[in-house]
Every structure is written in C-alpha cells, then in structure tokens.
Motif scaffolding. Structure first.
Motif, short mmCIF file in Angstrom:
data_model
loop_
_atom_site.label_atom_id
_atom_site.label_comp_id
_atom_site.label_asym_id
_atom_site.label_seq_id
_atom_site.Cartn_x
_atom_site.Cartn_y
_atom_site.Cartn_z
N ARG A 190 1.61 -0.76 -6.55
CA ARG A 190 0.54 -0.36 -6.45
C ARG A 190 0.31 -0.37 -4.86
NH1 ARG A 190 -1.61 -4.17 -10.18
NH2 ARG A 190 -1.98 -5.48 -8.53
N TRP A 191 0.92 -1.14 -4.23
CA TRP A 191 1.44 -1.29 -2.38
C TRP A 191 2.11 -0.05 -2.12
CZ3 TRP A 191 4.95 -1.19 0.82
CH2 TRP A 191 4.77 -1.68 2.28
N LEU A 192 3.30 0.16 -2.67
CA LEU A 192 4.32 1.34 -2.32
C LEU A 192 3.09 2.38 -2.63
CD1 LEU A 192 7.14 0.50 -4.07
CD2 LEU A 192 7.10 -0.04 -1.79
N THR A 193 2.97 2.56 -3.66
CA THR A 193 1.52 4.02 -3.68
C THR A 193 -0.07 4.11 -2.88
OG1 THR A 193 1.57 3.55 -5.79
CG2 THR A 193 2.56 4.80 -5.93
N ASP A 194 -0.02 3.02 -2.42
CA ASP A 194 -1.69 3.18 -1.94
C ASP A 194 -1.54 3.98 -0.07
OD1 ASP A 194 -3.79 2.11 0.19
OD2 ASP A 194 -3.13 0.21 -1.12
N PHE A 211 11.04 10.47 5.24
CA PHE A 211 10.83 10.58 3.78
C PHE A 211 9.27 11.25 4.32
CE2 PHE A 211 14.28 7.40 3.29
CZ PHE A 211 15.20 8.36 2.38
N PHE A 212 8.99 11.69 2.90
CA PHE A 212 7.11 12.22 2.98
C PHE A 212 6.81 11.02 2.08
CE2 PHE A 212 9.57 15.57 4.73
CZ PHE A 212 8.81 15.74 5.76
N PRO A 213 4.93 11.15 2.20
CA PRO A 213 4.61 10.45 1.72
C PRO A 213 4.16 11.31 -0.15
CG PRO A 213 3.08 9.91 3.01
CD PRO A 213 4.62 10.86 3.29
N ASN A 214 4.15 11.14 -1.16
CA ASN A 214 3.64 11.80 -2.66
C ASN A 214 3.29 11.04 -3.76
OD1 ASN A 214 4.76 14.22 -4.02
ND2 ASN A 214 6.50 13.75 -4.86
N SER A 215 2.82 9.83 -3.11
CA SER A 215 2.10 9.19 -4.98
C SER A 215 1.02 9.94 -5.23
CB SER A 215 1.69 7.46 -3.83
OG SER A 215 0.29 7.95 -3.58
N ARG A 216 0.06 9.98 -6.49
CA ARG A 216 -0.76 10.18 -6.31
C ARG A 216 -2.04 10.01 -5.86
NH1 ARG A 216 1.37 8.65 -11.18
NH2 ARG A 216 2.46 9.66 -12.69
N GLU A 217 -1.85 8.71 -5.20
CA GLU A 217 -3.36 8.30 -4.91
C GLU A 217 -2.70 8.92 -3.43
OE1 GLU A 217 -1.69 5.44 -7.03
OE2 GLU A 217 -1.35 6.56 -5.80
N TRP A 218 -1.91 9.66 -2.18
CA TRP A 218 -1.88 9.86 -1.15
C TRP A 218 -2.49 11.60 -1.31
CZ3 TRP A 218 -1.00 8.57 3.63
CH2 TRP A 218 -0.08 9.93 4.54
N THR A 219 -1.89 12.22 -2.22
CA THR A 219 -1.58 13.56 -2.30
C THR A 219 -3.55 14.04 -2.86
OG1 THR A 219 -0.07 13.98 -3.80
CG2 THR A 219 -1.91 15.55 -4.33
N LYS A 220 -3.89 12.47 -3.59
CA LYS A 220 -5.11 12.56 -3.66
C LYS A 220 -6.63 12.69 -2.30
CE LYS A 220 -9.48 10.96 -6.57
NZ LYS A 220 -9.79 10.12 -7.15
#
Length: 284
Positions: free
Chosen positions: A246-250, A271-280
């Motif tokens: 949860r913390w990594l993808t926040d 690197f570039f962020p790519n979590s679902r939460e980041w994309t949203k």
C-alpha cells in the motif's frame, strides 16, 4: 546456489528445511527482489523510508527474477519485486502469488562499443538492431540466467525471428550475479548487450561502452509486486506485506520516492511510477 543468494538468505535469517521453511524473524517483511533495483539503490531507499514512517522493517534478498520467484515458491519471503511478465503470470496461475501489482518501470537499452562494428547506432527498432548484430556476428553478451533481463532479451530475439547461437553469442558465466557484473564484463570484452537504463546510468562514467539503441516501446521494463499466497504458506507475513505494498503504490508516498530517485545524482530519474493509484491520480 550462487553466493548472492546464500548471503542474502543468511542476512534474512531464513533456514529452508526440506519442504518447509523456518523463519528466524517474524517481525519483518521479507522480499525477494530482482537485482537491478537493488544495485541502483532504490530498494534500500524505499525500505528505509517505509520503516521510518511505519516502524515496520523490510529486508530483501537479491536474485534474478526466475530465482526470486523460486525463493518465493518455497514460502521463504512475503512478496517479490520482479520484471518478467510471463514468469510472473505463471507464478500467480500456479497459486504461489495472489496478483501482479504494477509498481514502476524504466527501460532497457542496447549498448556496445563506440566503434559500433554492427552499425546500429541511432536505431530505434531494437529487433532490427539485433538482426544486424546477428548478421555481422559481432560479440554479444547475454546474462543467460532466466532473470527478467534475460527474459526481456529473449523476447526481443524471438520478435526478431532469431535464435542466437555461435561463438559471437556469449553467455556470461556469472550472469546470475546481476546486471552490473554483466555490464562490466561486456565493457571488458568490447561487446554488445541488452541492459536496463538504471544499471547503465549508475556505471556509465566507468565504462567505454555507449548507448546505441533506445526509446523503442519494446524496450520498456515493467516491474511488478506480487504478494506470496498465504493460503499456500501459513507463515507468510500477509499484513506486513500488504502494508508495504500500500505504501509503495501510494501516489503521495512510495510513488513519489520512485519519481524522484536518481534525479539529483544522475540528472534524470532512474525509474518511473506506475502503480494503478499513480496512474489514476495523474489523470485527475
């Protein structure tokens, strides 16, 4: 079993016994990670930031993606950070992991000697570049260890319709030790290889090699998180792994660390962020 794997398991204080695993530490989250992000330094930075905020310790062992997944298949860790879609999907399908969770990405590049005997400099089609290397049979170094990097390289050869073999195609005998040793060896040999950009940027100033092919969509390198299935291994720290994920993808926490990592030292992110939460959040 290579020395990195043995040392990593010792550091994690794990003891594998036949079909079971005895964990000497129960108050930490244990992760098997592909080696590239470890060598780049981002894994330690993420772990330290998470521990400072949550009080939960995370410890990791580094291995190529194939080996990291094998470690997880023994129930020896709580989650994995890996980058080989086909192997990840098989791991989840076989019930060892619960789901593939998008985390971050960077890209691969094809590097080679400045003289560029294959004549691929400036090409943006990675498969066409590999065809030229094969046609001219100039030395190419492969990790050859079923790591995420090796799988990505193999996919590129498959897309090129080639099965590389011969004296010009050399499997590095210590490829399982990671991308950094492989890149240094390639540099010593004046050869070509496929490597992730983070490793390249971290070693660029010490090498004679040059980036010759880049910015092909086929070279994107997606890194996933996969929790180990607690239904298969009762001793998995499910709650700790979930908290870390949860913390990594926040978008306001781990993803910001990913976004900024490397900017100060290298002038650009590794690197570039790519979590679902980041994309949203980025779309809002």
């Amino acid at each position: 079993m290579n020395s990195m794997f043995r040392d990593g398991l010792a550091a994690l204080a794990l003891v594998c016994v036949c079909s079971g695993v005895v964990r000497a530490e129960q108050d930490v989250v244990l992760m098997a990670s592909t080696i590239g992000p470890i060598d780049a330094g981002i894994v330690a930075v993420l772990e330290d930031a998470f521990e400072k905020e949550s009080g939960i310790r995370v410890r990791h062992v580094g291995a190529g993606t194939g080996e990291a997944l094998k470690i997880a298949e023994k129930g020896a860790v709580d989650l994995v950070m890996v980058h080989a879609k086909s192997l990840e999907e098989k791991f989840v399908a076989n019930g060892f992991g619960t789901e593939r969770i998008p985390f971050m990405y960077n890209d691969f590049v094809i590097v080679g000697p400045a003289a560029d005997p294959a004549g691929i400099k400036g090409m943006t089609d990675a498969t066409a570049a590999l065809k030229k290397i094969a046609e001219k049979q100039v030395l190419f170094v492969s990790r050859g260890d079923k790591s995420g990097t090796h799988v990505a390289e193999t996919v590129l050869w498959d897309k090129a319709g080639l099965k590389p073999a011969g004296s010009w195609y050399r499997v590095f005998e210590k490829g399982a030790e990671g991308n950094a040793p492989t890149l240094r060896y390639t540099d010593q040999q004046g050869a070509y290889t496929v490597i992730d950009r983070a490793t390249w940027l971290s070693l660029e100033k010490t090498l004679q090699l040059k980036v010759l092919v880049e910015k092909d969509q086929a070279l994107l390198n997606y890194i996933s998180l996969i929790p180990v299935n607690p239904a298969k291994f009762a001793r998995v720290n499910q709650a700790g792994a979930a908290a870390y994920i949860r913390w990594l993808t926040d978008p306001a926490k781990g993803q910001l660390v990913v976004r900024d990592f490397g900017r100060e030292k290298f002038g650009s992110p590794l690197f570039f962020p790519n979590s679902r939460e980041w994309t949203k959040s980025s779309k809002n």
